[in-house]
Write an enzyme that holds these catalytic residues in place. Structure first.
Site, short mmCIF file in Angstrom:
data_model
loop_
_atom_site.label_atom_id
_atom_site.label_comp_id
_atom_site.label_asym_id
_atom_site.label_seq_id
_atom_site.Cartn_x
_atom_site.Cartn_y
_atom_site.Cartn_z
N GLY A 157 1.01 -1.88 -0.11
CA GLY A 157 -0.06 0.17 0.31
C GLY A 157 0.87 1.24 -0.66
O GLY A 157 0.24 2.56 -0.60
N ASP A 187 0.90 3.10 4.44
CA ASP A 187 -0.34 4.31 3.65
C ASP A 187 -1.27 4.77 5.08
O ASP A 187 -1.78 5.82 4.55
CB ASP A 187 -1.21 2.97 2.79
CG ASP A 187 -1.33 2.35 3.37
OD1 ASP A 187 -1.25 1.87 4.19
OD2 ASP A 187 -1.53 1.13 2.51
N ASP A 199 -4.84 2.02 11.01
CA ASP A 199 -6.36 2.30 11.01
C ASP A 199 -5.83 2.41 13.04
O ASP A 199 -6.65 3.03 13.78
CB ASP A 199 -6.46 0.68 9.73
CG ASP A 199 -8.38 0.78 10.36
OD1 ASP A 199 -8.69 1.58 10.90
OD2 ASP A 199 -8.13 -0.33 9.47
N VAL A 241 -11.12 3.56 2.09
CA VAL A 241 -10.36 4.71 0.98
C VAL A 241 -9.64 3.51 0.74
O VAL A 241 -8.86 2.73 1.20
CB VAL A 241 -9.68 5.45 1.45
CG1 VAL A 241 -11.08 6.38 2.36
CG2 VAL A 241 -8.47 5.33 2.57
N ARG A 276 -5.85 0.17 -6.54
CA ARG A 276 -4.39 0.66 -6.20
C ARG A 276 -4.42 2.05 -7.37
O ARG A 276 -2.90 3.04 -6.70
CB ARG A 276 -3.59 -0.74 -5.68
CG ARG A 276 -3.20 -1.25 -5.16
CD ARG A 276 -1.91 -1.97 -4.47
NE ARG A 276 -2.10 -3.56 -3.54
CZ ARG A 276 -2.14 -3.57 -2.83
NH1 ARG A 276 -2.39 -2.20 -1.35
NH2 ARG A 276 -1.84 -5.04 -2.04
P1 IMP Z 1 -4.32 -1.36 11.16
O1 IMP Z 1 -3.04 -2.42 11.63
O2 IMP Z 1 -5.37 -1.76 11.76
O3 IMP Z 1 -3.41 0.25 11.53
O4 IMP Z 1 -3.74 -1.27 9.88
C1 IMP Z 1 -3.35 -0.60 9.19
C2 IMP Z 1 -3.56 -1.47 7.39
O5 IMP Z 1 -5.20 -2.08 7.25
C3 IMP Z 1 -2.61 -0.82 6.52
O6 IMP Z 1 -1.37 -0.75 5.99
C4 IMP Z 1 -3.95 -1.05 5.11
O7 IMP Z 1 -2.80 -2.23 4.30
C5 IMP Z 1 -4.60 -1.68 5.58
N1 IMP Z 1 -5.88 -0.88 6.13
C6 IMP Z 1 -6.43 0.39 6.95
N2 IMP Z 1 -7.52 1.12 6.97
C7 IMP Z 1 -7.64 0.83 5.60
C8 IMP Z 1 -8.75 1.71 4.12
O8 IMP Z 1 -9.42 2.24 4.53
N3 IMP Z 1 -7.99 1.29 2.78
C9 IMP Z 1 -7.09 0.14 2.92
N4 IMP Z 1 -6.51 0.07 3.46
C10 IMP Z 1 -7.18 -0.09 5.09
MG MG Z 2 -0.69 -0.82 4.78
#
Ligand code: IMP
Ligand code: MG
Length: 182
Positions: free
Chosen positions: A42, A98, A101, A151, A163
């Site tokens: 990403g 990217d 979350d 997104v 992508r």
């Molecule tokens: P986290 O570990 O929950 O912070 O997630 C991070 C990863 O989840 C990001 O690097 C993305 O790959 C994926 N992700 C989280 N939210 C989105 C979104 O809205 N669109 C696409 N990928 C997302």
């Molecule tokens: Mg990611």
């Protein structure tokens, strides 16, 4: 492509913000070399654009992780699929992601990379869903804080699609992509 996609951030807005972030990074590291570590896949496009806005000796590395479970929801487990190629000891590291979350991915990578004794460790995230964090983690460089929407585009995917969209778009909830975009 789905006609349901709505543009959240245009390519012009993204480019302008990345130029600001690159300037800030160049000032913060004032002439020192930096290693940009992109989280595949990403962050690849963000890393490419950010790197060209950083007027420093910047080298690239990439890391790959997977989180188990449903594609839109983080399961809480992170698995390292590909490590960096170089030693991080004594280097100025910027982890380039990217989107923040829940923060689980970046928290895991921060812990892993700090254990390798870098000189400095910073996090650059193009997007930050602050309301979704479950981990006490903050990025040092944030492009945009966004609400809790899913997104795609500018490197970010849903089931590996979208992508290559130049703008960042919102994928409506309920969208079910069992394959190619409609
Ligand atoms: P986290 O570990 O929950 O912070 O997630 C991070 C990863 O989840 C990001 O690097 C993305 O790959 C994926 N992700 C989280 N939210 C989105 C979104 O809205 N669109 C696409 N990928 C997302
Ligand atoms: Mg990611």
């Amino acid at each position: 492509m789905s006609s349901e996609l709505k543009v959240l951030l245009t390519r012009e807005q993204i480019a302008a913000r990345i130029a600001e972030l690159g300037g800030q990074i160049a000032r913060d590291f004032a002439g020192e070399p930096v290693v940009l570590i992109g989280v595949l896949k990403g962050a690849a496009i963000f890393l490419g654009d950010l790197a060209r806005q950083i007027a420093l000796d910047a080298t690239f590395d990439f890391i790959s992780v997977s989180s188990y479970g449903h594609q839109k929801l983080h399961s809480g487990e992170v698995k390292l699929l590909k490590d960096v190629d170089q030693s991080m000891e004594g280097r100025n590291i910027i982890l380039v992601e990217d989107i923040l979350d829940t923060g689980l991915t970046v928290s895991y990578l921060k812990q892993m990379l700090l254990a390798r004794h870098p000189k400095e460790f910073r996090i650059a995230a193009l997007l930050d869903k602050k309301s979704r964090h479950t981990q006490p983690i903050e990025a040092d460089y944030v492009g945009f804080t966004i609400p809790d929407v899913f997104v795609v585009g500018y490197g970010m995917d849903y089931a590996e699609h979208y992508r290559n969209l130049p703008d960042i778009c919102v994928l409506p909830s309920g969208e079910n992509l069992e394959g190619a975009p409609s």
